[in-house]
Structure formats: C-alpha cells, structure tokens
Design an enzyme around this catalytic site. Structure first.
Site, PDB file in Angstrom:
ATOM      1  N   THR A   1      -1.491  -7.358   9.575  1.00  0.00           N
ATOM      2  CA  THR A   1      -1.812  -5.946   9.825  1.00  0.00           C
ATOM      3  C   THR A   1      -3.162  -5.902  10.522  1.00  0.00           C
ATOM      4  O   THR A   1      -4.192  -5.654   9.905  1.00  0.00           O
ATOM      5  CB  THR A   1      -1.805  -5.136   8.518  1.00  0.00           C
ATOM      6  OG1 THR A   1      -0.557  -5.355   7.857  1.00  0.00           O
ATOM      7  CG2 THR A   1      -1.938  -3.646   8.796  1.00  0.00           C
TER       8      THR A   1
ATOM      9  N   ASP B   1       2.721   0.093  12.752  1.00  0.00           N
ATOM     10  CA  ASP B   1       3.962   0.642  13.308  1.00  0.00           C
ATOM     11  C   ASP B   1       3.776   1.222  14.712  1.00  0.00           C
ATOM     12  O   ASP B   1       4.677   1.135  15.546  1.00  0.00           O
ATOM     13  CB  ASP B   1       4.518   1.751  12.402  1.00  0.00           C
ATOM     14  CG  ASP B   1       4.571   1.339  10.946  1.00  0.00           C
ATOM     15  OD1 ASP B   1       4.071   0.235  10.628  1.00  0.00           O
ATOM     16  OD2 ASP B   1       5.093   2.099  10.129  1.00  0.00           O
ATOM     17  N   GLU B   2       2.605   1.835  14.945  1.00  0.00           N
ATOM     18  CA  GLU B   2       2.402   2.523  16.218  1.00  0.00           C
ATOM     19  C   GLU B   2       2.249   1.562  17.400  1.00  0.00           C
ATOM     20  O   GLU B   2       2.319   1.977  18.550  1.00  0.00           O
ATOM     21  CB  GLU B   2       1.206   3.507  16.144  1.00  0.00           C
ATOM     22  CG  GLU B   2      -0.074   3.000  15.511  1.00  0.00           C
ATOM     23  CD  GLU B   2      -0.058   3.043  13.973  1.00  0.00           C
ATOM     24  OE1 GLU B   2       0.758   2.308  13.387  1.00  0.00           O
ATOM     25  OE2 GLU B   2      -0.882   3.756  13.381  1.00  0.00           O
TER      26      GLU B   2
ATOM     27  N   SER C   1       0.854  -1.196   0.000  1.00  0.00           N
ATOM     28  CA  SER C   1       0.000   0.000   0.000  1.00  0.00           C
ATOM     29  C   SER C   1       0.881   1.233   0.000  1.00  0.00           C
ATOM     30  O   SER C   1       0.626   2.204  -0.715  1.00  0.00           O
ATOM     31  CB  SER C   1      -0.880   0.047   1.246  1.00  0.00           C
ATOM     32  OG  SER C   1      -1.289  -1.228   1.645  1.00  0.00           O
ATOM     33  N   THR C   2       1.931   1.194   0.822  1.00  0.00           N
ATOM     34  CA  THR C   2       2.858   2.318   0.959  1.00  0.00           C
ATOM     35  C   THR C   2       3.501   2.697  -0.366  1.00  0.00           C
ATOM     36  O   THR C   2       3.789   3.862  -0.610  1.00  0.00           O
ATOM     37  CB  THR C   2       3.962   1.950   1.974  1.00  0.00           C
ATOM     38  OG1 THR C   2       3.349   1.456   3.153  1.00  0.00           O
ATOM     39  CG2 THR C   2       4.846   3.129   2.299  1.00  0.00           C
TER      40      THR C   2
ATOM     41  N   TYR D   1      -0.872 -11.491   2.836  1.00  0.00           N
ATOM     42  CA  TYR D   1      -1.000 -10.115   3.324  1.00  0.00           C
ATOM     43  C   TYR D   1      -2.426  -9.927   3.850  1.00  0.00           C
ATOM     44  O   TYR D   1      -3.358  -9.776   3.061  1.00  0.00           O
ATOM     45  CB  TYR D   1      -0.675  -9.148   2.188  1.00  0.00           C
ATOM     46  CG  TYR D   1      -0.767  -7.668   2.510  1.00  0.00           C
ATOM     47  CD1 TYR D   1      -1.098  -7.181   3.769  1.00  0.00           C
ATOM     48  CD2 TYR D   1      -0.511  -6.727   1.516  1.00  0.00           C
ATOM     49  CE1 TYR D   1      -1.175  -5.832   4.037  1.00  0.00           C
ATOM     50  CE2 TYR D   1      -0.587  -5.362   1.765  1.00  0.00           C
ATOM     51  CZ  TYR D   1      -0.927  -4.926   3.023  1.00  0.00           C
ATOM     52  OH  TYR D   1      -1.009  -3.572   3.273  1.00  0.00           O
TER      53      TYR D   1
ATOM     54  N   LYS E   1       1.733 -11.424   6.724  1.00  0.00           N
ATOM     55  CA  LYS E   1       1.930 -10.019   7.092  1.00  0.00           C
ATOM     56  C   LYS E   1       0.659  -9.656   7.839  1.00  0.00           C
ATOM     57  O   LYS E   1      -0.409  -9.531   7.240  1.00  0.00           O
ATOM     58  CB  LYS E   1       2.107  -9.160   5.839  1.00  0.00           C
ATOM     59  CG  LYS E   1       2.063  -7.667   6.073  1.00  0.00           C
ATOM     60  CD  LYS E   1       2.455  -6.978   4.788  1.00  0.00           C
ATOM     61  CE  LYS E   1       2.103  -5.518   4.654  1.00  0.00           C
ATOM     62  NZ  LYS E   1       1.643  -4.755   5.762  1.00  0.00           N
TER      63      LYS E   1
ATOM     64  N   TYR F   1       2.004   8.681   3.902  1.00  0.00           N
ATOM     65  CA  TYR F   1       2.965   8.566   2.788  1.00  0.00           C
ATOM     66  C   TYR F   1       3.503   9.947   2.392  1.00  0.00           C
ATOM     67  O   TYR F   1       4.689  10.104   2.114  1.00  0.00           O
ATOM     68  CB  TYR F   1       2.327   7.878   1.574  1.00  0.00           C
ATOM     69  CG  TYR F   1       1.550   6.614   1.905  1.00  0.00           C
ATOM     70  CD1 TYR F   1       1.963   5.749   2.922  1.00  0.00           C
ATOM     71  CD2 TYR F   1       0.379   6.287   1.211  1.00  0.00           C
ATOM     72  CE1 TYR F   1       1.232   4.609   3.234  1.00  0.00           C
ATOM     73  CE2 TYR F   1      -0.345   5.140   1.520  1.00  0.00           C
ATOM     74  CZ  TYR F   1       0.079   4.313   2.530  1.00  0.00           C
ATOM     75  OH  TYR F   1      -0.630   3.183   2.842  1.00  0.00           O
TER      76      TYR F   1
ATOM     77  N   ILE G   1       6.536  -5.111   9.349  1.00  0.00           N
ATOM     78  CA  ILE G   1       6.623  -4.449   8.034  1.00  0.00           C
ATOM     79  C   ILE G   1       5.885  -3.124   8.181  1.00  0.00           C
ATOM     80  O   ILE G   1       4.737  -3.116   8.624  1.00  0.00           O
ATOM     81  CB  ILE G   1       5.912  -5.278   6.936  1.00  0.00           C
ATOM     82  CG1 ILE G   1       6.548  -6.660   6.787  1.00  0.00           C
ATOM     83  CG2 ILE G   1       5.926  -4.526   5.599  1.00  0.00           C
ATOM     84  CD1 ILE G   1       5.808  -7.589   5.819  1.00  0.00           C
TER      85      ILE G   1
ATOM     86  N   GLY H   1       2.023  -5.451  11.246  1.00  0.00           N
ATOM     87  CA  GLY H   1       1.848  -4.365  10.275  1.00  0.00           C
ATOM     88  C   GLY H   1       1.394  -3.016  10.779  1.00  0.00           C
ATOM     89  O   GLY H   1       1.133  -2.130   9.961  1.00  0.00           O
TER      90      GLY H   1
END
Ligand code: NAY
Length: 287
Positions: A163, A187-188, A44-45, A133, A161, A248, A202, A185
């Site tokens: 998320t 980050d926070e 997605s990023t 994913y 993955k 992004y 990731i 998935g």
C-alpha cells in the site's frame, strides 16, 4: 494468491456487536456479484484495530463458514501485542485460511530488527504463509529495498500487501522476487500498480466495485490499457466522493442502497453524514 481481493468491511449493530447476517450478505455479494478472487479479512477496512480479540475471531469464523473454499482467504492478524497476534494467527490457520498477513508493528518507532523479529516469531508460531502488510502512510514504517530483501527471505513469507505509491520500488521488488506475490493497496491507482507488475490488488472499494477491479486486472493481462484506464477513471469519480465523506462509511451506504446490510460503524468512527448520503446517492449510477 493473484487477482483482486476485497478488503472486507465489517457490518456492526448500533451497539458495536457484529451484525452476522449483514456480514454474511456482504461476503455473498463479494463472491456472487463482484466476482473477486479472494477476501482480505481483518484489515483497516474491517475496522479491525478497534476490535477485541474475541470479536476478531468471530469475524474470521463467520467469514470462513460462509466462504468455504469458494475464494482465497487472507487473515490480517497484526497486533502490537504479539501474544494476541499469534493466537489469532493460529486460530485463522486452524480455520483453514490460505494465508496470514500482518501489518508492520506501528505506534512505537521500532527498529528494523525488532520488526523482523516480530515477523519471525509470528511465522514460527503459526506455520502459515505470511503476506507482509506494508502501509507506510499509516504506520510510518517504510522498508528500503535492502530491508524488503531481508523480510522477503524470511521463511514462509510469500509476498507483500504493497500500500504505497512508490512504483519504482514495486517494479524493482517484482523484478528481484518474481516468485513472490505483490498485491497493490491503493484502489485509485490500481491500474498503474498492475502495469508495474503487481500480481493483483487488495482494496476496500472492491466491496462495491470489485467487478470493475477484476475487469481492470483482466484488461491489463490482455494489454488493453486504454480500456482499463476508462474503467479506472469511472471508479475514481466514485472514490473521490468516498474519500470526501469517509470511505468505509460510503461503502456501507452504497451496500445499503443495493439492499445489502452494511451495518453501522464501530465507535469512535461516526456514521455517514446527511450530506454524504446525498452525494453517495448521486454516484450510484456509476457503480
Ligand atoms: C486494508 O487493510 O483494509 C487496506 O489497506 C485496504 C486498502 C485501503 N486502504 C485503507 C487505508 O483502508 O482500499 C484502500 C483505500 O481505502 C482506497 O485506496 C481509497 O483511498
């Protein structure tokens, strides 16, 4: 396949074409400065779902050429069009990508069997390792433990993955499949993911805070959770601003302020607002 993987951004020119020089700089920054263990290309990023098949191939090729064998490479090849997904999977496999990953088919409400057959076809046609994913918040596909069991038992499926913030599911899955790889998935809350036995993470913000994510990952191995929490909390001050102004877009601006050409966004994404630029400038000291 363990550790911190950056979900790579894609620098574009103003006309939507790939900014190859910028892409190479971003790859180098991730390897040389962030010290991440691998790259997740075409997620997605990377604004992947907005791109043509040819552009996706171009990105896979440039990244592989720049990386060589320096870090692990995962190619996200998922597409609603199975022929395209297979073609991309074969292409990335021939280039030497260490594993493929495919988002669960989205938009239509596919049955579990339809999704399973999609993966089976992809795996049989490409012969490469596959990382599922799973991102229920964007796809609406939320596997139960029983469904994960069937998916994880498909040939060549080496992991997920993950998320999702369902930590109970993550813990149960890792307990049931210790030999499979679970890469977290969000980050926070990556520290929590690692504490709940994820094999790594990731994420998009690792393009600019990969060094911090690697530090958290290492501290968890050493069972130094308090120190890891300190770093997570600092990261979250940055991520909060990113979420407010566009994750992004903010990453590209931070890269720019560091002298790396993060390039433009792909239409219909808009560029970072003036206010966003101001706010990003203010948090640079935390990065
Ligand atoms: C992808 O495919 O690039 C990812 O899923 C990377 C994970 C990111 N999620 C999305 C939807 O882009 O890193 C996260 C996310 O940006 C971060 O947690 C901030 O919310």
């Amino acid at each position: 396949m363990k550790g911190i993987f950056t979900a790579l951004i894609t620098p574009f020119h103003g006309d939507g074409k790939i900014n190859e020089k910028g892409l190479r700089q971003v790859v180098r920054h991730n390897i040389d400065k962030m010290g991440v263990h691998g790259l997740y290309v075409g997620g997605s990023t990377g604004e992947n779902f907005l791109l043509s098949k040819e552009t996706k191939k171009e990105i896979f090729s440039i990244v592989k050429e720049e990386v060589g064998t320096q870090v692990k490479l995962i190619a996200q090849i998922g597409s609603l069009n199975i022929e395209e997904a297979i073609e991309l999977g074969k292409y990335a496999t021939d280039l030497g990508y260490d594993a493929l990953s495919s988002v669960t088919p989205y938009y239509y409400k596919f049955s579990f069997n339809e999704i399973k057959n999609y993966y089976l076809q992809l795996i049989e046609a490409t012969g490469n390792k596959m990382i599922i994913y799973s991102i229920p918040v964007l796809t609406g596909v939320n596997f139960s433990l029983g469904e994960f069991d069937q998916i994880l038992n498909l040939p060549n499926v080496i992991g997920v993955k993950f998320t999702d913030s369902d930590f109970v599911k993550l813990e149960r899955l890792k307990r049931l499949y210790p030999e499979k790889t679970f890469l977290f998935g969000f980050d926070e809350i990556m520290l929590a993911g690692c504490v709940f036995n994820a094999d790594g993470a990731i994420g998009s913000t690792y393009n600019v805070m990969g060094d911090k994510a690697v530090a958290i990952y290492n501290l968890v191995q050493e069972e130094k959770i308090k120190e890891a929490m300190e770093i997570q909390s600092n990261m979250n001050q940055v991520i909060e601003v990113m979420i407010q102004h566009g994750v992004y877009q903010s990453i590209k601006e931070i890269l720019k302020l560091k002298g790396i050409d993060g390039g433009h966004m792909k239409f219909p994404f808009s560029e970072l607002s003036g206010e966003g630029k101001e706010e990003v400038k203010k948090i640079m000291e935390l990065i």
